[in-house]
Design an enzyme around this catalytic site. Structure first.
Site, PDB file in Angstrom:
ATOM      1  N   HIS A 175       1.672   3.101  -3.285  1.00 53.65           N
ATOM      2  CA  HIS A 175       0.554   3.618  -3.960  1.00 53.65           C
ATOM      3  C   HIS A 175       0.907   5.142  -4.301  1.00 53.65           C
ATOM      4  CE1 HIS A 175      -2.818   1.065  -5.122  1.00 53.65           C
ATOM      5  NE2 HIS A 175      -2.522   0.425  -4.297  1.00 53.65           N
TER       6      HIS A 175
ATOM      7  N   GLN B  31       0.936  -1.233   0.126  1.00 53.30           N
ATOM      8  CA  GLN B  31      -0.055   0.192  -0.110  1.00 53.30           C
ATOM      9  C   GLN B  31       0.890   1.154  -0.063  1.00 53.30           C
ATOM     10  OE1 GLN B  31      -3.489  -0.177  -0.309  1.00 53.30           O
ATOM     11  NE2 GLN B  31      -2.721  -1.980  -0.797  1.00 53.30           N
TER      12      GLN B  31
ATOM     13  N   ASP C 269      -7.221  -6.644  -4.139  1.00 57.57           N
ATOM     14  CA  ASP C 269      -6.945  -5.357  -5.455  1.00 57.57           C
ATOM     15  C   ASP C 269      -7.194  -5.907  -6.973  1.00 57.57           C
ATOM     16  OD1 ASP C 269      -6.418  -3.426  -3.955  1.00 57.57           O
ATOM     17  OD2 ASP C 269      -4.265  -3.267  -4.089  1.00 57.57           O
TER      18      ASP C 269
ATOM     19  N   GLU D  15      -9.545   1.274   5.329  1.00 55.09           N
ATOM     20  CA  GLU D  15      -9.824   1.072   4.190  1.00 55.09           C
ATOM     21  C   GLU D  15      -9.654  -0.407   3.768  1.00 55.09           C
ATOM     22  OE1 GLU D  15      -8.745   1.874  -0.626  1.00 55.09           O
ATOM     23  OE2 GLU D  15      -7.285   2.356   0.852  1.00 55.09           O
ATOM     24  N   HIS D  16      -8.419  -1.056   4.097  1.00 54.63           N
ATOM     25  CA  HIS D  16      -7.904  -2.469   4.131  1.00 54.63           C
ATOM     26  C   HIS D  16      -7.519  -2.757   5.441  1.00 54.63           C
ATOM     27  CE1 HIS D  16      -6.787  -0.982  -0.128  1.00 54.63           C
ATOM     28  NE2 HIS D  16      -7.457  -1.698  -0.292  1.00 54.63           N
TER      29      HIS D  16
ATOM     30  N   HIS E  60     -54.402  15.726   2.034  1.00 54.10           N
ATOM     31  CA  HIS E  60     -53.924  14.480   2.097  1.00 54.10           C
ATOM     32  C   HIS E  60     -55.101  13.792   2.528  1.00 54.10           C
ATOM     33  CE1 HIS E  60     -49.789  16.086   1.615  1.00 54.10           C
ATOM     34  NE2 HIS E  60     -49.427  14.801   1.756  1.00 54.10           N
TER      35      HIS E  60
END
Length: 431
Positions: free
Chosen positions: A259, A256, A357, A323-324, A416
């Site tokens: 990235h 990661q 991934d 996230e992960h 109504h």
């Protein structure tokens, strides 16, 4: 990596901060780009691609049939096979998420049901700067196609020659993308938001990106366009104990970190021995990475956190909302049962985050920056809308009508009430 020992809960907010800029730092730039795209369309799209990416697009901002064929021909056979295997697994997982019409008779003569319909026009953002993420094409275009979206528009940054990476072209063609736009960043999100001479306006925008793309997506919602989630720089949190393999953990953290410089990786552990072993492994493995400089910057923003117990570790992890989330402990079930905020969870020593991934089948487009507390990752339903239907018979309105009248009158909404009363009176008169 910074080592932190048994932090007090009062320190957690500071410790768990993401290395991201604030919206205020970015919003001015995003606003100006949006305004230009809205007013000048393709002209502004080309100008910002030249300014931000150093690429002259020429006359066309979309990929031609000839460019598509040329790119596909350049993809090696073994990569095509890998992409097709991944596509098969992703399709299997996402098609299983289809649900049938939900049909309920709530009371005699009152029939209610729910059906899902596809979002007609969707925009897919595919990062392509330092790493061309053709895997993200699969993660977004496959569920879009399975959902039945009529128009699937893909935007991705071109290289310095104004071309799209061949693997992105192959994946897009394989998954049924309708149009590929050679633009990235803020300008791509703006083009999908407003539409230009070449780029159709869409109803919902999907895909991860850097901080500028994330803010641009959030701004798009002010103009009536929905987004999948705020998905910014990548992050992973690993929880592990002495039963884990430090070599594996270091490789997951670095997967990661490479990235981007603004990615964040965290190890949470109850074992100081493991923490030190992982630190050593990260230092060794990072030397072998082609993207060493990028990974090194991310590692500088990352943490090794020693916690006194699994219970305290879990509390901290839920506060972070990764996230992960990778779990390698002697009691994985404790974390499986207790995790409340995470995008995608990976269990055991032989489940690398890289599998999610690429090819295991789950979706890798996930909320970041703590948004796992209130957003889901992309799934089949992300590309669909739920619509409700109802039909009430004469007997049904007779049975239910008086209760509707009572409630409407109590709220002071006479019209109504009257919508029911006229029907009940008509039925009385018919009898």
């Amino acid at each position: 990596m910074k080592k932190i020992y048994n932090p007090n809960p009062s320190e957690w907010d500071e410790i768990l901060k993401r290395p991201t800029k604030t919206v205020a730092d970015i919003e001015g730039t995003v606003f100006s780009v949006f305004e230009a795209i809205q007013n000048k369309g393709d002209e502004a799209l080309k100008a910002y691609t030249q300014q931000f990416d150093g690429v002259a697009l020429g006359e066309r901002v979309t990929v031609t049939i000839d460019e598509l064929k040329e790119g596909i021909a350049l993809v090696p056979a073994e990569l095509k096979e890998a992409i097709q295997i991944a596509k098969s697994n992703i399709e299997k997982f996402h098609i299983a998420q289809k649900t049938e019409r939900l049909y309920v008779t709530t009371s005699e003569g009152v029939q209610c049901w729910q059906e899902k319909r596809p979002i007609q026009k969707v925009g897919l953002y595919i990062p392509g700067g330092s790493a061309p993420l053709f895997s993200t094409v699969l993660m977004l275009a496959i569920p879009a196609k399975l959902a039945g979206c009529k128009e699937i528009i893909l935007c991705t940054p071109p290289n310095k020659e104004g071309k799209i990476h061949p693997a992105i072209l192959f994946a897009a063609h394989l998954c049924g993308v309708n149009k590929i736009v050679k633009a990235g960043g803020i300008q791509a999100i703006a083009a999908l938001t407003f539409g230009t001479e070449s780029v159709p306006k869409v109803y919902k925008i999907f895909g991860p990106g850097n901080q500028y793309v994330t803010v641009a997506k959030q701004l798009a919602t002010r103009y009536g366009v929905a987004i999948d989630m705020p998905a910014g720089p990548s992050e992973v949190l690993v929880v592990a104990d002495d039963t884990a393999n430090p070599v594996f953990i270091a490789s997951d953290l670095l997967s990661q970190a490479e990235h981007g410089a603004d990615s964040q990786v965290i190890l949470v552990t109850t074992s100081e021995k493991l923490m030190l072993a992982v630190e050593k492994e990260v230092e060794a493995q990072i030397q072998e990475l082609p993207r060493k400089e990028i990974a090194q910057k991310a590692i500088e923003n990352s943490k090794l956190i020693l916690m006194p117990s699994n219970e305290e570790a879990l509390k901290l992890i839920n506060e972070y909302g990764p996230e992960h989330f990778i779990v390698c402990t002697s009691d994985d079930n404790f974390y499986i049962d207790g995790i409340e905020n995470a995008g995608s969870i990976f269990l055991g020593n032989y489940t690398p985050e890289s599998a999610g991934d690429y090819a295991s089948g789950t979706n890798h487009t996930l909320p970041t920056n703590g948004y796992t507390k209130n957003y889901s990752g992309v799934n089949l339903d992300s590309f669909m809308k739920s619509m409700t239907f109802q039909k009430i018979s004469e007997k049904g309105i007779k049975n239910l009508g008086k209760y509707i009248e009572i409630m409407a009158e109590a709220e002071g909404l006479q019209a109504h009430k009257n919508a029911v009363t006229v029907r009940l009176n008509a039925l009385k008169n018919d009898n």
